[in-house]
Design a protein around this motif. Structure first.
Motif, PDB file in Angstrom:
ATOM      1  N   LEU A 118       1.182  -1.351  -0.157  1.00 28.19           N
ATOM      2  CA  LEU A 118      -0.075  -0.038  -0.033  1.00 28.19           C
ATOM      3  C   LEU A 118       0.812   0.981  -0.401  1.00 28.19           C
ATOM      4  N   ASN A 119       0.543   2.038  -0.786  1.00 24.60           N
ATOM      5  CA  ASN A 119       1.049   4.183  -0.363  1.00 24.60           C
ATOM      6  C   ASN A 119       0.485   4.638   0.085  1.00 24.60           C
ATOM      7  N   VAL A 120       0.675   4.483   1.551  1.00 19.16           N
ATOM      8  CA  VAL A 120       0.310   5.523   2.451  1.00 19.16           C
ATOM      9  C   VAL A 120       0.858   6.645   2.780  1.00 19.16           C
ATOM     10  N   GLY A 121       0.125   8.059   2.445  1.00 19.96           N
ATOM     11  CA  GLY A 121       0.211   9.711   3.010  1.00 19.96           C
ATOM     12  C   GLY A 121       0.409  10.071   3.095  1.00 19.96           C
ATOM     13  N   VAL A 122      -0.104  10.953   3.565  1.00 12.68           N
ATOM     14  CA  VAL A 122      -0.370  12.676   4.013  1.00 12.68           C
ATOM     15  C   VAL A 122       0.285  13.993   3.116  1.00 12.68           C
ATOM     16  N   TYR A 123      -0.918  14.613   2.124  1.00  9.56           N
ATOM     17  CA  TYR A 123      -0.750  15.360   1.662  1.00  9.56           C
ATOM     18  C   TYR A 123      -1.042  16.855   2.566  1.00  9.56           C
ATOM     19  N   GLY A 124      -0.025  17.919   2.138  1.00  8.68           N
ATOM     20  CA  GLY A 124      -0.986  19.449   3.046  1.00  8.68           C
ATOM     21  C   GLY A 124      -0.040  20.354   2.521  1.00  8.68           C
ATOM     22  N   ARG A 125      -0.933  21.934   2.977  1.00 11.81           N
ATOM     23  CA  ARG A 125      -0.782  23.050   2.494  1.00 11.81           C
ATOM     24  C   ARG A 125      -0.712  24.022   3.621  1.00 11.81           C
ATOM     25  N   PRO A 126       0.061  24.780   3.794  1.00  8.26           N
ATOM     26  CA  PRO A 126       1.501  24.791   3.876  1.00  8.26           C
ATOM     27  C   PRO A 126       2.226  24.048   4.846  1.00  8.26           C
ATOM     28  N   SER A 127       3.071  22.990   4.980  1.00 10.09           N
ATOM     29  CA  SER A 127       4.005  22.333   6.096  1.00 10.09           C
ATOM     30  C   SER A 127       4.621  22.187   5.882  1.00 10.09           C
ATOM     31  N   THR A 128       5.592  21.922   6.866  1.00 12.92           N
ATOM     32  CA  THR A 128       6.601  21.689   7.571  1.00 12.92           C
ATOM     33  C   THR A 128       7.211  19.896   7.081  1.00 12.92           C
ATOM     34  N   GLY A 129       7.890  19.642   6.770  1.00 14.11           N
ATOM     35  CA  GLY A 129       8.016  18.402   7.022  1.00 14.11           C
ATOM     36  C   GLY A 129       7.986  17.432   8.212  1.00 14.11           C
ATOM     37  N   ARG A 130       8.275  17.958  10.181  1.00 18.08           N
ATOM     38  CA  ARG A 130       8.507  17.246  10.710  1.00 18.08           C
ATOM     39  C   ARG A 130       6.232  17.252  11.173  1.00 18.08           C
ATOM     40  N   ARG A 131       5.788  17.790  10.572  1.00 11.75           N
ATOM     41  CA  ARG A 131       4.180  17.651  11.305  1.00 11.75           C
ATOM     42  C   ARG A 131       3.929  17.312   9.779  1.00 11.75           C
ATOM     43  N   LEU A 132       4.385  16.903   8.558  1.00 13.05           N
ATOM     44  CA  LEU A 132       3.077  15.443   7.838  1.00 13.05           C
ATOM     45  C   LEU A 132       4.134  14.365   8.469  1.00 13.05           C
ATOM     46  N   LYS A 133       5.137  14.128   8.891  1.00 13.84           N
ATOM     47  CA  LYS A 133       5.758  12.903   9.416  1.00 13.84           C
ATOM     48  C   LYS A 133       5.133  12.741  10.540  1.00 13.84           C
ATOM     49  N   ASP A 134       4.878  13.893  11.318  1.00 13.86           N
ATOM     50  CA  ASP A 134       4.317  13.230  12.719  1.00 13.86           C
ATOM     51  C   ASP A 134       1.981  12.571  12.365  1.00 13.86           C
ATOM     52  N   GLU A 135       2.004  13.784  11.302  1.00 12.30           N
ATOM     53  CA  GLU A 135       0.722  13.115  10.638  1.00 12.30           C
ATOM     54  C   GLU A 135       0.769  11.775  10.056  1.00 12.30           C
ATOM     55  N   LEU A 136       1.633  11.053   9.485  1.00 14.19           N
ATOM     56  CA  LEU A 136       1.610  10.217   8.533  1.00 14.19           C
ATOM     57  C   LEU A 136       1.721   9.566   9.502  1.00 14.19           C
ATOM     58  N   ARG A 137       2.659   9.089  10.803  1.00 15.03           N
ATOM     59  CA  ARG A 137       2.578   8.102  11.773  1.00 15.03           C
ATOM     60  C   ARG A 137       1.535   7.983  12.093  1.00 15.03           C
ATOM     61  N   SER A 138       0.298   8.348  12.993  1.00 13.60           N
ATOM     62  CA  SER A 138      -0.777   8.769  13.403  1.00 13.60           C
ATOM     63  C   SER A 138      -1.815   7.698  12.547  1.00 13.60           C
ATOM     64  N   LEU A 139      -1.398   8.359  10.993  1.00 11.46           N
ATOM     65  CA  LEU A 139      -2.306   7.932  10.153  1.00 11.46           C
ATOM     66  C   LEU A 139      -1.919   6.575   9.481  1.00 11.46           C
ATOM     67  N   LEU A 140      -1.094   5.836  10.386  1.00  7.14           N
ATOM     68  CA  LEU A 140      -0.413   4.375  10.260  1.00  7.14           C
ATOM     69  C   LEU A 140      -0.943   3.210  10.801  1.00  7.14           C
ATOM     70  N   GLU A 141      -1.159   4.634  12.175  1.00  8.64           N
ATOM     71  CA  GLU A 141      -1.134   3.402  13.995  1.00  8.64           C
ATOM     72  C   GLU A 141      -2.778   3.381  13.670  1.00  8.64           C
ATOM     73  N   SER A 142      -3.389   4.686  12.961  1.00  8.07           N
ATOM     74  CA  SER A 142      -5.342   4.404  13.086  1.00  8.07           C
ATOM     75  C   SER A 142      -5.640   3.393  12.136  1.00  8.07           C
TER      76      SER A 142
END
Ligand SMILES: Cc1cc2nc3c(=O)[nH]c(=O)nc-3n(C[C@H](O)[C@H](O)[C@H](O)COP(=O)(O)OP(=O)(O)OC[C@H]3O[C@@H](n4cnc5c(N)ncnc54)[C@H](O)[C@@H]3O)c2cc1C
Length: 378
Positions: free
Chosen positions: A208-232
């Motif tokens: 599966l390709n699992v990701g997060v897209y956002g504007r505007p964004s910082t790398g760290r925030r997107l990384k945290d959001e991706l981690r919680s998406l994978l967990e959920s």
């Protein structure tokens, strides 16, 4: 004696290869300079909508990993909007395979492709453009900048007004057989993930390709959001490859898209949908439009740059800007309000079991509201 190419293309992504193929097929001499050797990874979710024309979709069939007929949009507990398309809504692929195939098609049409040569210096004059790549010099009547969002040509010319967002994703490989089955033929957009963006799950042959897209964004925030998406999603125990991150740039008008003998296409021109981050169809369309503008210019001696800029304004930007307006409304309301609306009895009555005609993928189908995305209902 130095060879003078009709067109030098910097970059062999979808924009560059489409431009090279169309130009070579029209009889122009074409040189493509690509910094990487193929196959190479390009950070992307690899979703192809019907914004890509049917003939090309048929040609790339060998690299299609899944045909998506159901799109689920998760607004949070109790409200998942499900679009059951009347046919294929999105095809999924991986860019190692897609880009290698598109480059092969360009080479078969007669383009010369040189891999492992990064365009470093560009010197335009009235007659053409001199390019230095990998320590060698090349000369073209036109230079097409197809070198992506971080490329040399795009950065040097006309990138002043581009708004930037970002995307990050992983490849998640199942920890047991059968775990991919609930995801086959469907994609999930997760709107709970962030206020100005979304999470996604796209099925591929073996992952599966699992990701997060956002504007505007910082790398760290997107990384945290991706981690919680994978967990959920319960995917934390899967084998994870990545994350891979990349900026997304988007423009609203055709200013600076071309000047003199230099034309920018695809991501180098910022021709990306600012709301979804979708860019492959615009890359292909702009690559072809640039090639056709150069052909017309060589036949008529009208300059290619204004011809191309007019085509971008007329044929590509209207779709991008229409999506921007629709997305701005969603972003203004935010996921909580939109979710509440989607959960409301009125909305359910409005969309529940409704048949839809057309839509962006050109398919019919049915939109229904469910309590949870299909894989969470297993
Ligand atoms: C995480 C993520 C997910 C995405 N998902 C989707 C999706 O599902 N569907 C979709 O339609 N779009 C998606 N996009 C957007 C899509 O990836 C781009 O719009 C698309 O790749 C643009 O194609 P391009 O040919 O313009 O540029 P690219 O694909 O970036 O190709 C540029 C090429 O130029 C080469 N290059 C760079 N610099 C140089 C240089 N100096 N000299 C020579 N060569 C150079 C690079 O190696 C590369 O091969 C996504 C983007 C991101 C970041």
């Amino acid at each position: 004696m130095e060879t003078i190419y009709d067109v030098i293309v910097a970059g062999a992504g979808p924009a560059g290869s489409s431009c090279a193929r169309a130009a070579a097929a029209s009889g122009l001499s074409v040189l493509v300079l690509e910094k990487d050797t193929f196959p190479r990874l390009k950070p992307c979710a690899g979703g192809l909508t019907s914004g890509v024309d049917p003939e090309l979709l048929a040609e790339i069939e060998p690299v299609v990993h899944d045909r998506v007929t159901v799109v689920e949009v998760d607004f949070g507990p109790g409200s998942t909007l499900v679009w059951e398309g009347g046919g294929t809504i999105v095809r999924t692929t991986i860019r190692e395979e897609l880009d290698a195939l598109l480059a092969e098609l360009a080479a078969s049409a007669g383009a010369r492709i040189e891999y492992g040569l990064r365009v470093e210096l560009i010197e335009p004059d009235n007659e053409g453009v001199s390019v230095v790549a990998g320590g060698s010099s090349w000369r073209g009547r036109h230079l097409v900048g197809a070198d992506g969002v971080e490329g040399t040509v795009g950065r040097r010319w006309g990138r002043a007004r581009l708004a930037c967002g970002g995307a990050i994703y992983v490849r998640a490989y199942p920890d047991a057989s059968g775990r991919l089955e609930p995801y086959r033929g469907r994609i999930l957009f997760d709107l709970r993930t962030r206020r100005r963006g979304y999470g996604w799950v796209f099925p591929k042959r073996d992952h599966l390709n699992v990701g997060v897209y956002g504007r505007p964004s910082t790398g760290r925030r997107l990384k945290d959001e991706l981690r919680s998406l994978l967990e959920s999603l319960g995917l934390s125990s899967w084998r994870i490859d990545g994350p891979f991150a990349f900026p997304v740039a988007a423009r609203t008008d055709a200013r600076d898209v071309a000047s003199g003998r230099i034309l920018l296409v695809g991501d180098a021109a910022g021709l990306t949908d600012p709301i979804t981050g979708e860019g492959i169809p615009h890359a292909i369309a702009s690559g072809r439009a640039a090639a056709e503008s150069i052909v017309a210019s060589l036949e008529s001696s009208d300059p290619a740059a204004p011809l191309y800029a007019r085509r971008v304004a007329r044929e590509i930007l209207p779709r991008i800007n229409a999506l921007r307006r629709a997305g701005s409304l969603y972003y203004a309301l935010g996921p909580r309000v939109t979710g509440t609306i989607a959960r409301s009895r009125i909305a359910r009555r409005l969309v529940g079991g409704r048949r839809v005609n057309g839509g962006s993928a050109g398919n019919g189908g049915r939109v229904v509201v469910r309590d949870a995305p299909s894989h969470r209902r297993q």
